[in-house]
Design an enzyme around this catalytic site. Structure first.
Site, short mmCIF file in Angstrom:
data_model
loop_
_atom_site.label_atom_id
_atom_site.label_comp_id
_atom_site.label_asym_id
_atom_site.label_seq_id
_atom_site.Cartn_x
_atom_site.Cartn_y
_atom_site.Cartn_z
N ASP A 240 92.34 38.51 34.51
CA ASP A 240 90.98 38.55 33.97
C ASP A 240 90.58 40.03 33.89
O ASP A 240 91.23 40.89 34.50
CB ASP A 240 90.01 37.74 34.85
CG ASP A 240 88.75 37.37 34.05
OD1 ASP A 240 88.50 37.98 32.99
OD2 ASP A 240 88.01 36.47 34.50
C1 BGC Z 1 85.74 36.59 31.85
C2 BGC Z 1 86.87 36.03 30.99
C3 BGC Z 1 86.87 36.73 29.66
C4 BGC Z 1 87.01 38.22 29.90
C5 BGC Z 1 87.03 39.03 28.61
C6 BGC Z 1 85.74 38.08 31.92
O1 BGC Z 1 84.53 38.54 32.43
O2 BGC Z 1 85.81 36.03 33.15
O3 BGC Z 1 86.71 34.65 30.83
O4 BGC Z 1 87.89 36.24 28.84
O5 BGC Z 1 85.92 38.67 30.66
O6 BGC Z 1 85.77 39.04 28.04
#
Ligand code: BGC
Length: 829
Positions: A240
């Site tokens: 993530d």
């Molecule tokens: C989220 C993800 C997301 C990523 C990119 C993170 O804060 O948990 O689900 O894909 O950001 O935006």
């Protein structure tokens, strides 16, 4: 899982990468390493020497936002959010959504969608429940598989997330989710397992949290032992965003890609770790091969096209979104008021969500939609405006309404406003999420200042509230006076993924029609973990008793009242959990007042999860519309007037009161977590299994939802088959209209030697029948449907004894039961 639909094995989805092998051997160590982290927020570096293209990713899950920032950007189609798709219980429809999303991803020049989100609705207050399908692992699994097939069938990779144990947003980047292996295997890992084994997902995203003490991004048990070993995953794992926190431990544990870039933990640090013997060259090669494999599968490997993002507003996508929106709407209660007949008098359209299109939740799932149809717009399109009157009644915002207008933002290099601005641009809404390159690259992301300015002209005289939230320091002036200060004494709050402060609000008394000059100064600050800067500025006039009274009067004068209440993406958002499940603000008072003024009132709820409904008994009809995407108001009007039926069934139990929900506990470690730990003490007893266990009557049970016709079940018959069972049951449409229903099959182990839920959903089918039509449904249950995870032995175990099967229309509306005995067995992982 479903009885109908195309059989879809793993093999037809899995294009086995072959070119990747050839390329990996030609790469230097540095080049292999370069593929193991992002170059920027949304892409990996290309390798021009060998003609290796650039892999691009986009969020996800209810659309494809494209590159750039979370707000603004090229327009995209906004689809129903996860819980709304969960409520469709319709794998074929979700597969169609997946296929349409693939086109969206392509329109943004990307190869990978960061979706679906399949964490389980453990608590009713999780900020991200709206993004996830269900409290039930099998429903989540079936829909995830369908979504992935739709997407990958068109050559776009799914990235199922967040793996694993990310069921709340509190301290989410550091929290340790303490979950026993049985609960993981039976509940929390189940959608991921199905995504790998049945959906053939090409990518997985690790979560932010720790799982049983170890960050998931460096959790070898999870990423290698379970994912690749037990399940046979042959795709790519990425972190993530900023969720990788180390070099050797993540690479060795099985994390292929650190996101986003530029690299924080890898790049030169990884080359050094290889040279120091902390990471093997073979391991780096294996990770690079996985990345090249993903590039090959998605066509990125040799993709040399110039990057381009298009807004692709297609009629067929509009149609699908409208249909899917209605298919997920759940008619919770109907004393015969719905569908509405053509009105003869006026309709009072009331509530804070009436003229605002609540189409999606907050956080990284948000996007810039092509358009957003509010309930009011949808009703005007259906009925014309003459019969409609509007009253807002009260507000439901968490932050003051976003300040919009002809605004200007000036950027300054460094953290002060002394020099001339480095860049100036217009702004039409006072919110920004700044990631590099900022101001066209003219300022440094970790050291810049910005000044937003413009006029605000109030429509009414009186006290106004100005609010600022910032990931950075900010202060707001009205006509030169400091009104809101989020600069001196800034403290960390629950906005901007826990990098921002809570809203700081100040008041100013304004005069209708007289413009005031508003100036907001901002400077960047050191991020705790997620590196970006952000600001949001709002202004609004507080509503009062008089507004509720006016709404009640409008309702009293009307033939029918429609009240649109609920939450918004300010509440249902990544980065913060809810503090309760009462409707925010004075909405309960508003609904009660309107119901009292006019008993012919329909309440339309839009929330990302359950809410308490203290006025429930007095309401003749309640429709839950969730966040259904850009066609919101049209889909709601379709359902209210019977042009479409409310096709949804609850994917999450609505408790009578917050304290009935499975994570309610005197012990804060159970929820919301304490001392850095959140302990999943309830084990496998999540969702309806919890209400069954304690004999709690829900407000509306899991699987519940009414249609505009009625159904009956008969002749449930079960026989043993290949160690599992085949169940057949007849369903008949006993009403006067064509309509659909969801037949749900639950299994209970009557003689279990370990604590097991009274029943667990193991199969379901959504079918549409004409009036009087009967259909026989067949459900084939694999042996796993009868097994529990035997933690001591490390395998799935079916115990000798009797199992009960129930067929019904919800977790508490079980119409037919039958028993079956199965021989004992153990099943591999
Ligand atoms: C989220 C993800 C997301 C990523 C990119 C993170 O804060 O948990 O689900 O894909 O950001 O935006």
């Amino acid at each position: 899982m479903k009885t109908e639909g195309r059989p879809h094995g793993r093999d037809d989805m899995q294009k086995k990468p072959t070119e990747a092998e050839k390329f990996v051997n030609q790469l230097t160590l540095e080049e292999q390493v370069s593929l193991l982290s992002g170059e920027d927020f949304w892409s990996l570096p290309a390798i021009p020497r060998l003609g290796v293209g650039k892999l691009r990713v986009t969020d996800g899950p209810n659309g494809a936002r494209g590159g750039g920032s979370l707000v603004g950007g090229v327009k995209s189609a906004a689809f129903p959010v996860g819980i709304a798709l969960g409520a469709t219980w319709d794998a074929a429809l979700v597969e169609e959504v997946g296929a349409s999303l693939a086109e969206e991803v392509k329109s943004k020049g990307a190869h990978v969608l960061l979706a679906p989100t399949v964490n389980i609705h453990r608590s009713v207050t999780n900020g991200r429940n709206f993004e996830c399908y269900s409290e039930d692992p099998e429903l989540s699994a079936a829909l995830a598989v369908a979504y992935i097939r739709g997407l990958q069938g068109k050559g776009v990779a799914a990235t199922i997330k967040h793996f694993a144990g990310n069921e709340s947003e509190i301290e989410r980047t550091t929290m340790d989710s303490v979950v026993d292996e049985r609960s993981l295997r039976e509940v929390y890992l189940r959608p991921f397992e199905a995504a790998v084994k049945e959906g053939g997902t090409w990518a997985v995203m690790s979560s932010y949290n720790r799982l049983n003490g170890t960050y998931t991004a460096e959790n070898g048990w999870l990423l290698t032992h379970v994912l690749r070993g037990d399940w046979g995953f042959d795709g790519t794992v990425m972190s993530d965003w900023f969720g990788s926190r180390s070099t050797a431990p993540t690479v060795n544990a099985g994390l292929d890609i650190e996101m986003p870039g530029p690299p924080r933990d890898r790049g030169a640090a990884l080359v050094a770790a290889v040279e120091a013997g902390e990471v093997g060259r073979d391991t780096v090669r294996k990770r690079a091969l996985n990345v090249l494999g993903l590039m090959e599968r998605t066509g990125a490997l040799l993709d040399q096209r110039p990057h381009q993002e298009r807004a692709d507003d297609r009629p067929e996508t509009r149609e699908l979104i409208r249909r899917a929106g209605a298919a997920g709407m759940v008619l919770l209660k109907n004393d015969g008021m719905l569908p509405l007949s053509e009105p003869r008098g006026t309709i009072a359209v009331i509530g804070p969500n009436a003229q605002v299109a609540q189409i999606m939740g907050g956080g990284s799932a948000q996007l810039n939609p092509h358009y957003a149809v509010s309930p009011w717009d949808g009703l005007v399109a259906r009925l014309g405006g003459e019969r409609l009157v509007h009253e807002q009644g009260c507000t439901n915002h968490r932050w003051e309404p976003l300040w919009t207008g002809d605004l200007t933002v000036e950027f300054f290099a460094g953290r002060d406003f002394g020099a001339a601005p480095a860049h100036v641009e217009p702004m039409n809404a006072a919110t920004a999420f700044w990631i590099p390159p900022i101001a066209g690259g003219k300022v440094q992301a970790d050291s810049f200042a910005a000044r937003i300015s413009g006029a605000y002209t109030p429509e009414q005289s009186g006290t106004h509230r100005f609010g600022v939230t910032a990931a950075g320091y900010a202060r707001l002036y009205v006509d030169g006076s400091l009104v809101a200060d989020a600069w001196e004494g800034w403290t960390k709050g629950r906005t901007f993924f826990e990098e921002g402060c809570d809203e700081v609000v100040g008041e100013a008394v304004l005069e209708a029609g007289r413009p005031v000059e508003v100036v907001v100064e901002f400077t960047s600050k050191r991020a705790d973990n997620l590196r970006f800067s952000a600001i949001r500025v709002g202004v609004g006039r507080p509503l009062s008793d008089a507004d509720i009274a006016r709404a009640a009067e409008a309702a009293a004068r009307a033939e029918t009242a429609l009240v649109f209440v609920g939450r918004s993406g300010e509440w249902d958002t990544e980065g913060s959990d809810l503090e309760g499940i009462a409707l925010p603000g004075r909405q309960d008072e508003l609904v009660a007042a309107v119901l009292k003024a006019n008993p012919r009132t329909v309440v339309v709820l839009q929330t990302g999860g359950p809410v308490e409904l203290p006025w429930m008994v007095d309401a003749p009809a309640i429709l839950q519309a969730w966040y259904p995407g850009q066609e919101c108001g049209n889909a709601i009007a379709d359902v209210l007037f019977g042009d479409a039926e409310p096709g949804g069934r609850l994917p999450q139990t609505f408790p009578r009161r917050w304290s009935d929900n499975p994570t309610w506990s005197q012990d804060p470690e159970v929820y919301p977590g304490s001392g850095g730990k959140v302990r999943y003490e309830e084990g496998v007893f999540i969702g309806y299994r919890h209400y069954d266990r304690f004999g709690l009557e829900p407000l509306f049970p899991f699987g519940h939802g009414l249609g505009y016709t009625s159904f009956a079940l008969s002749d449930l018959d079960v026989i043993e088959r290949r160690g599992g069972a085949r169940a057949t049951v007849k369903v008949i449409n006993t009403g006067k209209r064509r309509g659909s229903t969801v037949v749900q099959l639950y299994v209970g182990d009557l003689e279990a030697s370990v604590p097991r839920p009274m029943k667990e959903l193991k199969a379901f089918a959504k079918i549409a029948l004409d009036p009087g039509e009967t259909r026989e449904l067949t459900f084939d249950l694999a042996p796993r449907a009868f097994a529990f995870f035997d933690q001591g032995a490390g395998c799935w175990r079916i115990e000798e004894g009797t199992f009960e099967l129930h067929a019904g229309f919800s977790a508490t509306d079980l119409r037919q039961s039958a028993a079956i005995s199965t021989p004992p067995d153990t099943l591999p992982l």
